[in-house]
Write a protein that holds these residues in place. Sequence first.
Motif: not given
Length: 71
Positions: A66-71
């Motif tokens: 969740l922290m690294l998701d960029d969408t």
Amino acid sequence: MPGLISFMLTRFVAGAGLGCISGFLIWNNGFVGMSAASSTDYYIAQGLFVYLFASTMGVGYLATALMLDDT
């Protein structure tokens, strides 16, 4: 199924699966010695140990995704 719920479920299950495998491998390699315990206590302790790894790694994998998701 909404996208966020699907994303969260797949990431949590992937992390929990990795945690289960890790817990079983650590338990079976003699990290914890319970030779004097009864068979029921042994299986309960093993289940709790594997659950500890599965839940911790599942939540950690989900939080990282969740922290690294960029969408």
